[in-house]
Design an enzyme around this catalytic site. Sequence first.
Site, mmCIF file in Angstrom:
data_model
loop_
_atom_site.group_PDB
_atom_site.id
_atom_site.type_symbol
_atom_site.label_atom_id
_atom_site.label_comp_id
_atom_site.label_asym_id
_atom_site.label_seq_id
_atom_site.Cartn_x
_atom_site.Cartn_y
_atom_site.Cartn_z
ATOM 1 N N VAL A 65 85.795 39.429 110.576
ATOM 2 C CA VAL A 65 85.076 39.562 111.844
ATOM 3 C C VAL A 65 85.713 40.647 112.705
ATOM 4 C CG1 VAL A 65 84.416 38.391 113.985
ATOM 5 C CG2 VAL A 65 84.282 37.172 111.805
ATOM 6 N N ALA A 123 84.932 44.048 111.294
ATOM 7 C CA ALA A 123 83.560 44.452 111.590
ATOM 8 C C ALA A 123 83.427 44.936 113.031
ATOM 9 C CB ALA A 123 82.607 43.284 111.331
ATOM 10 N N TYR A 124 84.099 44.240 113.949
ATOM 11 C CA TYR A 124 84.054 44.626 115.362
ATOM 12 C C TYR A 124 84.686 45.999 115.575
ATOM 13 C CZ TYR A 124 85.366 44.599 120.318
ATOM 14 O OH TYR A 124 85.556 44.943 121.639
ATOM 15 N N VAL A 125 85.883 46.181 115.038
ATOM 16 C CA VAL A 125 86.596 47.452 115.223
ATOM 17 C C VAL A 125 85.802 48.601 114.610
ATOM 18 C CG1 VAL A 125 88.663 48.735 114.551
ATOM 19 C CG2 VAL A 125 88.879 46.402 115.440
#
Length: 215
Positions: A128, A131-133
């Site tokens: 997660v 994916a955010y970075v």
Amino acid sequence: MTRIAIVGGHGQVAQHLIHDLRRSDHDAVALVRTEAYRDELEAKGAEVRLLDIEQQEAAAFATAFAGCDAVVFAAGGGPDGNIERKRTVDLEGSLKSIEGARQAGIRRFVQISAIGVDDPLPADTGDVWRAYVEAKRDADAALRASDLDWTILRPGRLTDDPATGLVSLGPDVQRGDVTRADVAAVVAAALDTDSTIGQQWALTNGATPIADALS
């Protein structure tokens, strides 16, 4: 007076930004996905327009931006474990905002990103967070490659503490915390400071008054 479109207009930083824009004689246009937020945001002084970041395309963004002079991308997919929303909100929402601004003839664009997203990720990084970075990194790259008058602000870990008015701001700032209220204040000030165009800065709380940090 100028009119500022805020993508992700019900977010916590966005709500501080609405207050700051009103104080500096700008009109805030909060773009939100549901009518349920209208009364709350209108009470804060914002004009409310509906925009579903995930379901609508760039042309709808351009329509939502009509009559605005600048766009602030303040949306985020939230802290939950939904990897897909990191792509559909944090990345694709930004890409559609950039294209929507171009279609609407708006040049000024300020994006709220996150500190250190260009740094290599450790091998044991969770899916997660990765994916955010990666979504924030790619959104920033797309904005830098655009022909817009962009500013990218990359805050550290966000807190709900009261505003301090004191920040560390620059291309290479050590990781640290920053209040959501101070992030909003920097965004509002950056919109009024032409020298911030073409700048990508990390942002934490520090010892420098915001106006001095921007200059």
